[in-house]
Write a protein that holds these residues in place. Structure first.
Motif, PDB file in Angstrom:
ATOM      1  N   GLU A 136      -0.280   1.294  -1.838  1.00 38.65           N
ATOM      2  CA  GLU A 136       1.164   1.026  -2.154  1.00 38.65           C
ATOM      3  C   GLU A 136       2.070   1.032  -1.042  1.00 38.65           C
ATOM      4  N   THR A 137       1.736   2.150  -0.077  1.00 37.40           N
ATOM      5  CA  THR A 137       2.478   2.511   1.046  1.00 37.40           C
ATOM      6  C   THR A 137       2.194   1.272   2.089  1.00 37.40           C
ATOM      7  N   ILE A 200       5.773  -1.726  -7.143  1.00 35.20           N
ATOM      8  CA  ILE A 200       4.524  -2.304  -6.408  1.00 35.20           C
ATOM      9  C   ILE A 200       3.283  -1.827  -6.925  1.00 35.20           C
ATOM     10  N   ARG A 201       3.310  -0.492  -7.451  1.00 37.82           N
ATOM     11  CA  ARG A 201       2.162   0.169  -8.059  1.00 37.82           C
ATOM     12  C   ARG A 201       1.928  -0.340  -9.407  1.00 37.82           C
ATOM     13  N   ARG A 207      -1.153  -7.462 -10.409  1.00 42.06           N
ATOM     14  CA  ARG A 207      -1.225  -9.052 -10.394  1.00 42.06           C
ATOM     15  C   ARG A 207      -1.817  -9.609  -9.288  1.00 42.06           C
ATOM     16  N   LEU A 208      -1.686  -8.928  -8.193  1.00 43.33           N
ATOM     17  CA  LEU A 208      -2.647  -9.354  -6.807  1.00 43.33           C
ATOM     18  C   LEU A 208      -4.089  -9.138  -7.214  1.00 43.33           C
ATOM     19  N   VAL A 217      -7.204  -2.848  -3.308  1.00 45.93           N
ATOM     20  CA  VAL A 217      -6.678  -1.564  -2.739  1.00 45.93           C
ATOM     21  C   VAL A 217      -7.898  -1.082  -1.842  1.00 45.93           C
ATOM     22  N   ASP A 218      -9.200  -1.414  -1.990  1.00 45.25           N
ATOM     23  CA  ASP A 218     -10.077  -1.237  -0.974  1.00 45.25           C
ATOM     24  C   ASP A 218      -9.958  -2.133   0.391  1.00 45.25           C
ATOM     25  N   ALA A 219      -9.504  -3.256   0.205  1.00 43.92           N
ATOM     26  CA  ALA A 219      -9.232  -3.941   1.394  1.00 43.92           C
ATOM     27  C   ALA A 219      -7.860  -3.529   1.992  1.00 43.92           C
TER      28      ALA A 219
END
Length: 469
Positions: A136-137, A200-201, A207-208, A217-219
């Motif tokens: 998220e950050t 965003i969260r 959606r992404l 998230v891992d990426a």
């Protein structure tokens, strides 16, 4: 056990904890901080650490927030740990400061952690940020147009603050809480989409993940690791450049060598400029456009322009010196006077320039008409006293080459079109009480080379401190 092992490996990788540390755990009552506390409690014997718990009620949510505090107190007591619970009227603080709700809460919370750590002697403060927070950050910073410093995301270690869960997904943390029947509370404000981070969260990342990359998230976490390592390396190189380029430092003024900066990669120069900003203001960073304005100023050979920056900071280029300062007009070049080394090189730190002097016979001398303004050829045997190099002073008079009488130096420089900001950056070579050369402009008439000259004083202005100075 798998989660506990992953957390231990991550902590060891970043050397988060040493035997004997007292760790203050910030616990909000949510799943992430509750799981963190429980994990550290289970590992405390193996790690040889002691624990304490801290909770701050921000007073945004009334009885709901008081219930959070009661949960944390109960959990800490059930684990046999000391707990420090306080409340602070963040809404009132926000009104006084004009900060956003999230910024105000963050500032107050960290101030609370610092105070409790000081009172308890805690050497570490553990916080429950996890991989989803990291993603998220990074996305939040990307949308703001950040560089590497923003794409590295949340640091695993920053001073006394550690984040052992930073590579752990939220769903793993929630599973751990259910597995160990840990009491948790959810902050309802985390579901409100009026906050950009929440959108965003709750909206953008799902959606992404659904449309582009299910392992987003891992990426993003991997991207953060790469950017952090590369950013750390560039910061090390920028610190070295900062030390080389910084030529003078006062409480509210920094002077940098233009030549040193212009000969360095722009990626490092940008970081040096940001470091200078942080030194003067204590603020985190400058925007991209503000840094680009400073770069344009650095490349502007004319000088005289002043760039206005936030927090009262100003910047200008004066000759070969870039100045950043806080206050009114640009600070002038300090008064200086140095004996001129003949032969030799005299370094002038106030303007980051050197004057090189040589004695040569008239037979070896170049044609004076071929010299640049940064060179001069004078009849050495006619000079009327000891040689020094100094800054201009009020009341200076000078007889320029080609003129029959002395004139006021200030009037002469104005007529030559020298900007006011650059006049104090001109080194004056003086013999006794006479100015024999206004460096970078013109030599004096009485000491010009003539057919009777036998020995010549050849002078050059060089940028920076050169070997031999």
């Amino acid at each position: 056990m798998a989660l506990e092992q992953d957390v231990r490996i991550f902590m060891d990788k970043f050397r988060m904890i040493s035997p004997g540390d007292k760790v203050l755990v910030g616990v909000s009552g949510g799943p992430d901080s509750v799981a963190l506390l429980h994990l550290l409690w289970r590992m405390k014997g193996e790690l040889q650490i002691s624990l304490a718990v801290a909770h701050l009620n921000h007073m945004f949510r009334g009885e709901e927030a008081r219930a959070d505090a009661r949960l944390v107190e109960g959990l800490a007591k059930s684990l046999g740990l000391p707990v420090y619970v306080e409340e602070f009227d963040v809404p009132a603080y926000r009104e006084r400061t004009g900060l956003s709700a999230q910024d105000a809460a963050r500032r107050v919370r960290y101030r609370f952690f610092e105070e409790v750590a000081r009172r308890t002697g805690a050497s570490r403060v553990a916080l429950g940020h996890h991989a989803d927070d990291q993603a998220e950050t990074i996305l939040f910073n990307f949308l703001r147009g950040t560089g590497l410093a923003g794409l590295k995301g949340i640091p695993p270690v920053r001073g006394k603050y550690i984040r052992p869960l930073l590579d752990i997904r939220r769903r793993e943390i929630e599973d751990y809480c259910r597995e160990h029947s840990l009491p948790v509370r959810e902050d309802a404000s985390n579901k409100k989409t009026i906050y950009t981070r929440n959108r965003i969260r709750l909206e953008l990342i799902p959606r992404l993940e659904a449309d582009f990359n299910p392992r987003l998230v891992d990426a993003l976490v991997h991207l953060g690791h790469i950017c952090r390592e590369e950013n750390d390396y560039l910061e090390e190189q920028a610190a070295l450049l900062y030390g080389r380029a910084l030529k003078n430092q006062k409480e509210h003024c920094l002077l940098f060598a233009v030549a040193e900066l212009l000969s360095s990669p722009p990626a490092l120069v940008r970081r040096v400029l940001r470091r200078a900003w942080r030194h003067l203001t204590g603020e985190a960073d400058l925007s991209y456009l503000q840094v680009e304005c400073l770069l344009a100023l650095l490349h502007n050979p004319v000088g005289g322009k002043v760039v206005e920056l936030p927090r009262g900071v100003r910047a200008s280029r004066q000759g070969q010196v870039l100045r950043l300062w806080i206050g009114g007009d640009a600070p002038g070049v300090p008064d200086y006077s140095y004996p001129l080394e003949v032969p030799g090189i005299t370094y002038i730190p106030e303007i980051n320039s050197s004057v090189k002097a040589r004695l040569i016979s008239i037979n070896d001398a170049p044609d004076p008409r071929s010299l640049s303004a940064r060179e001069a050829l004078l009849d050495y045997d006619t000079l009327p006293g000891l040689l020094t190099v100094r800054r201009r002073r009020e009341g200076d008079r000078f007889q320029p080459l080609g003129m029959a009488a002395h004139v006021k130096l200030k009037k002469f420089l104005i007529e030559q079109g020298i900007p006011r900001e650059e006049r104090d950056c001109l080194p004056l070579v003086v013999a006794g009480d006479e100015i024999i050369w206004v460096g970078g402009v013109r030599p004096g008439e009485p000491w010009k080379v003539t057919p009777d000259t036998k020995r010549c004083l050849y002078l050059q202005i060089l940028e920076g401190k050169v070997p031999g100075a």
